[in-house]
Motif scaffolding. Structure first.
Motif, PDB file in Angstrom:
ATOM      1  N   ASN A 377       0.831  -1.201   0.000  1.00 12.32           N
ATOM      2  CA  ASN A 377       0.000   0.000   0.000  1.00 12.32           C
ATOM      3  C   ASN A 377       0.868   1.255   0.000  1.00 12.32           C
ATOM      4  O   ASN A 377       0.585   2.229  -0.715  1.00 12.32           O
ATOM      5  N   GLY A 378       1.938   1.238   0.790  1.00 11.82           N
ATOM      6  CA  GLY A 378       2.840   2.378   0.822  1.00 11.82           C
ATOM      7  C   GLY A 378       3.513   2.612  -0.513  1.00 11.82           C
ATOM      8  O   GLY A 378       3.686   3.765  -0.948  1.00 11.82           O
ATOM      9  N   ALA A 379       3.901   1.521  -1.193  1.00 14.00           N
ATOM     10  CA  ALA A 379       4.538   1.651  -2.494  1.00 14.00           C
ATOM     11  C   ALA A 379       3.576   2.234  -3.525  1.00 14.00           C
ATOM     12  O   ALA A 379       3.957   3.075  -4.361  1.00 14.00           O
ATOM     13  N   VAL A 380       2.314   1.807  -3.482  1.00 17.79           N
ATOM     14  CA  VAL A 380       1.305   2.360  -4.386  1.00 17.79           C
ATOM     15  C   VAL A 380       1.096   3.849  -4.103  1.00 17.79           C
ATOM     16  O   VAL A 380       1.038   4.675  -5.029  1.00 17.79           O
ATOM     17  N   GLN A 381       0.975   4.193  -2.834  1.00 15.49           N
ATOM     18  CA  GLN A 381       0.807   5.604  -2.477  1.00 15.49           C
ATOM     19  C   GLN A 381       1.984   6.440  -2.967  1.00 15.49           C
ATOM     20  O   GLN A 381       1.794   7.552  -3.482  1.00 15.49           O
ATOM     21  N   ASP A 382       3.189   5.926  -2.814  1.00 14.19           N
ATOM     22  CA  ASP A 382       4.369   6.662  -3.263  1.00 14.19           C
ATOM     23  C   ASP A 382       4.314   6.908  -4.767  1.00 14.19           C
ATOM     24  O   ASP A 382       4.631   8.010  -5.247  1.00 14.19           O
ATOM     25  N   ALA A 383       3.923   5.884  -5.515  1.00 21.17           N
ATOM     26  CA  ALA A 383       3.843   6.026  -6.969  1.00 21.17           C
ATOM     27  C   ALA A 383       2.776   7.037  -7.366  1.00 21.17           C
ATOM     28  O   ALA A 383       2.999   7.892  -8.244  1.00 21.17           O
ATOM     29  N   GLN A 398       2.455   4.659 -14.871  1.00 19.49           N
ATOM     30  CA  GLN A 398       1.884   3.327 -14.999  1.00 19.49           C
ATOM     31  C   GLN A 398       2.926   2.253 -14.703  1.00 19.49           C
ATOM     32  O   GLN A 398       2.629   1.239 -14.045  1.00 19.49           O
ATOM     33  N   LYS A 399       4.161   2.478 -15.135  1.00 24.77           N
ATOM     34  CA  LYS A 399       5.235   1.534 -14.828  1.00 24.77           C
ATOM     35  C   LYS A 399       5.526   1.508 -13.326  1.00 24.77           C
ATOM     36  O   LYS A 399       5.785   0.441 -12.748  1.00 24.77           O
ATOM     37  N   ALA A 400       5.473   2.680 -12.692  1.00 28.58           N
ATOM     38  CA  ALA A 400       5.710   2.736 -11.244  1.00 28.58           C
ATOM     39  C   ALA A 400       4.605   2.012 -10.480  1.00 28.58           C
ATOM     40  O   ALA A 400       4.870   1.315  -9.487  1.00 28.58           O
ATOM     41  N   LEU A 401       3.367   2.154 -10.952  1.00 26.07           N
ATOM     42  CA  LEU A 401       2.254   1.457 -10.317  1.00 26.07           C
ATOM     43  C   LEU A 401       2.424  -0.056 -10.487  1.00 26.07           C
ATOM     44  O   LEU A 401       2.205  -0.822  -9.536  1.00 26.07           O
ATOM     45  N   ALA A 402       2.815  -0.478 -11.669  1.00 28.84           N
ATOM     46  CA  ALA A 402       3.018  -1.911 -11.909  1.00 28.84           C
ATOM     47  C   ALA A 402       4.120  -2.463 -11.011  1.00 28.84           C
ATOM     48  O   ALA A 402       3.994  -3.571 -10.470  1.00 28.84           O
ATOM     49  N   ALA A 403       5.186  -1.697 -10.855  1.00 28.28           N
ATOM     50  CA  ALA A 403       6.277  -2.150  -9.999  1.00 28.28           C
ATOM     51  C   ALA A 403       5.828  -2.250  -8.529  1.00 28.28           C
ATOM     52  O   ALA A 403       6.213  -3.179  -7.822  1.00 28.28           O
ATOM     53  N   ALA A 404       5.003  -1.304  -8.095  1.00 34.11           N
ATOM     54  CA  ALA A 404       4.518  -1.313  -6.709  1.00 34.11           C
ATOM     55  C   ALA A 404       3.614  -2.522  -6.451  1.00 34.11           C
ATOM     56  O   ALA A 404       3.546  -3.008  -5.309  1.00 34.11           O
ATOM     57  N   LEU A 405       2.940  -3.002  -7.471  1.00 35.77           N
ATOM     58  CA  LEU A 405       1.989  -4.096  -7.310  1.00 35.77           C
ATOM     59  C   LEU A 405       2.528  -5.429  -7.805  1.00 35.77           C
ATOM     60  O   LEU A 405       1.791  -6.402  -7.918  1.00 35.77           O
ATOM     61  N   ARG A 406       3.821  -5.477  -8.100  1.00 26.83           N
ATOM     62  CA  ARG A 406       4.402  -6.733  -8.570  1.00 26.83           C
ATOM     63  C   ARG A 406       4.579  -7.684  -7.390  1.00 26.83           C
ATOM     64  O   ARG A 406       5.100  -7.306  -6.341  1.00 26.83           O
ATOM     65  N   ASN A 407       4.136  -8.898  -7.525  1.00 27.05           N
ATOM     66  CA  ASN A 407       4.234  -9.890  -6.449  1.00 27.05           C
ATOM     67  C   ASN A 407       5.682 -10.223  -6.124  1.00 27.05           C
ATOM     68  O   ASN A 407       6.514 -10.271  -7.003  1.00 27.05           O
TER      69      ASN A 407
END
Length: 407
Positions: A377-383, A398-407
């Motif tokens: 959640n923190g990574a998504v917020q940062d992006a 969009q790339k930053a969001l994908a990276a934040a949500l990568r398993n």
């Protein structure tokens, strides 16, 4: 020991057990005007049942949770502590630091009477560890009736295009179109609102629950990100760092037209003696099938070997689950009771609308924190906040969001 402790008087409506003045320190972050009025209902009910409620209110959820965790580790845990219904307490469950509430859950049929996203958040490895106090929906669209009249807006928006058209009219009328607090978690709410209302239930779950990289990198999510960034053009320059309730105050005063915020904002309207449908409007979603993003607040009970703490926890569980306590608290909090069979007749029009939608399981989805770990959640917020506050191209966001949500 704890199962026996909680099993004896936990039926809703059961007569409170006298605790002989058992003291219960409760850490929470309900500090705004409307929230403070609501939490007093809990304290008064506990005191009326013979307990001694010791209120430790700490502004800010992150700070309040940090204090709770530090005290638990230090051996000075409170009797009860507020957490969001999310993955925030998974670590302390793993360390066996919380009282399991399986008997409460079984007696109250939580698996049947609570929305599925809530059950999945508070049940860990088959055991319940948090007592839900309310259901909040994060992405309500609030609007000032006075501001809409001044801007000549006669019909509340029913689509994202109509929302942007209304914001344009508010801007032309010299008002702040979108009241916003420039904090990362608030910007996350704006994104979730666009994702839910543009992408619908399927895309929302693909992105946040499934973290499907194909969906996250799709053209559909690109459109969501562009709409999210477009909202920034309607925010005033003083927004950075503003608290959410100060943004709500802009609607209360008529200086701003719209705020996208959870239904806890309704407590601020109520505190200002404003009525839904008269002074302000509430839109749960832009369309009849819009996903309803639910989360909420819960109390957890840190483990203790002290008999007086156990008795205080027992009394708290009895009192806080009582129908009268739930009704009085949620009425002032702006939320709805967590049980889908709860009596909502005394709630305001906005809360009744939310409760009715919540009964439709096809519209129930969890808020982002239901599906994401605190780190995710923190990574998504940062992006998202980086995209919101800079000239970052949408492709990079969009790339930053994908990276934040990568398993």
């Amino acid at each position: 020991m704890y199962k026996q402790l909680f099993a004896c008087a936990l039926a809703l409506g059961a007569a409170p057990v006298q605790a002989g003045g058992q003291s219960a320190e409760v850490i929470h972050w309900w500090t705004s005007g409307g929230e403070s009025a609501a939490v007093k209902q809990l304290a008064n009910a506990y005191r009326a049942a013979g307990g001694n409620w010791i209120d430790t209110a700490i502004a800010g959820g992150d700070q309040a949770r940090a204090v709770t965790l530090n005290r638990m580790v230090g051996g000075k845990a409170p009797t009860a502590a507020q957490f969001n219904i999310s993955k925030q307490f998974v670590d302390i469950v793993d360390q066996e630091m919380l009282v399991p509430l399986d008997d409460v859950a079984r007696q109250q049929q939580w698996d049947k009477m609570l929305p599925e996203p809530i059950v999945n958040a508070i049940r860990i490895d088959g055991h319940y560890y948090a007592m839900p106090m309310n259901i909040h929906m994060q992405t309500w669209i609030w609007y000032s009736k006075a501001a809409f009249r001044k801007a000549g807006i006669e019909k509340e928006p029913a689509s994202v295009d109509e929302l942007f058209a209304a914001l344009d009219k508010l801007k032309a009328a010299g008002l702040v179109p979108l009241a916003h607090g420039g904090q990362a978690w608030q910007e996350h709410i704006l994104f979730a609102a666009m994702l839910a209302n543009i992408g619908g239930r399927q895309l929302y779950l693909q992105v946040l629950r499934d973290r499907d990289q194909r969906a996250i990198n799709s053209e559909a999510v690109r459109k969501v990100l562009l709409a999210y960034k477009r909202l920034q053009s309607y925010v005033d320059p003083a927004a950075p760092g503003r608290n959410w309730n100060d943004a709500t105050a802009m609607l209360v005063s008529g200086k701003a037209g719209v705020q996208i915020m959870g239904d806890w904002a309704k407590g601020e309207f109520s505190n200002a003696k404003m009525e839904p449908g008269v002074h302000y409007g509430c839109i749960p979603g832009l369309g009849a099938a819009a996903p309803y993003l639910i989360q909420g607040d819960a109390f957890v009970f840190p483990r203790s070997d002290k008999a007086d703490v156990q008795k205080a926890q027992k009394l708290m569980a009895t009192v806080l689950l009582a129908p009268a306590t739930q009704a009085s608290f949620n009425k002032l909090k702006g939320s709805v009771p967590p049980r889908v069979d709860a009596d909502t007749s005394q709630l305001d029009a906005c809360a009744r609308a939310g409760a009715a939608i919540m009964r439709d399981r096809n519209r129930q989805v969890g808020a982002p924190e239901i599906y994401l770990t605190p780190d995710q959640n923190g990574a998504v917020q940062d992006a998202l906040t980086a995209y919101w506050n800079t000239s970052m191209p949408v492709e990079k966001a969009q790339k930053a969001l994908a990276a934040a949500l990568r398993n």
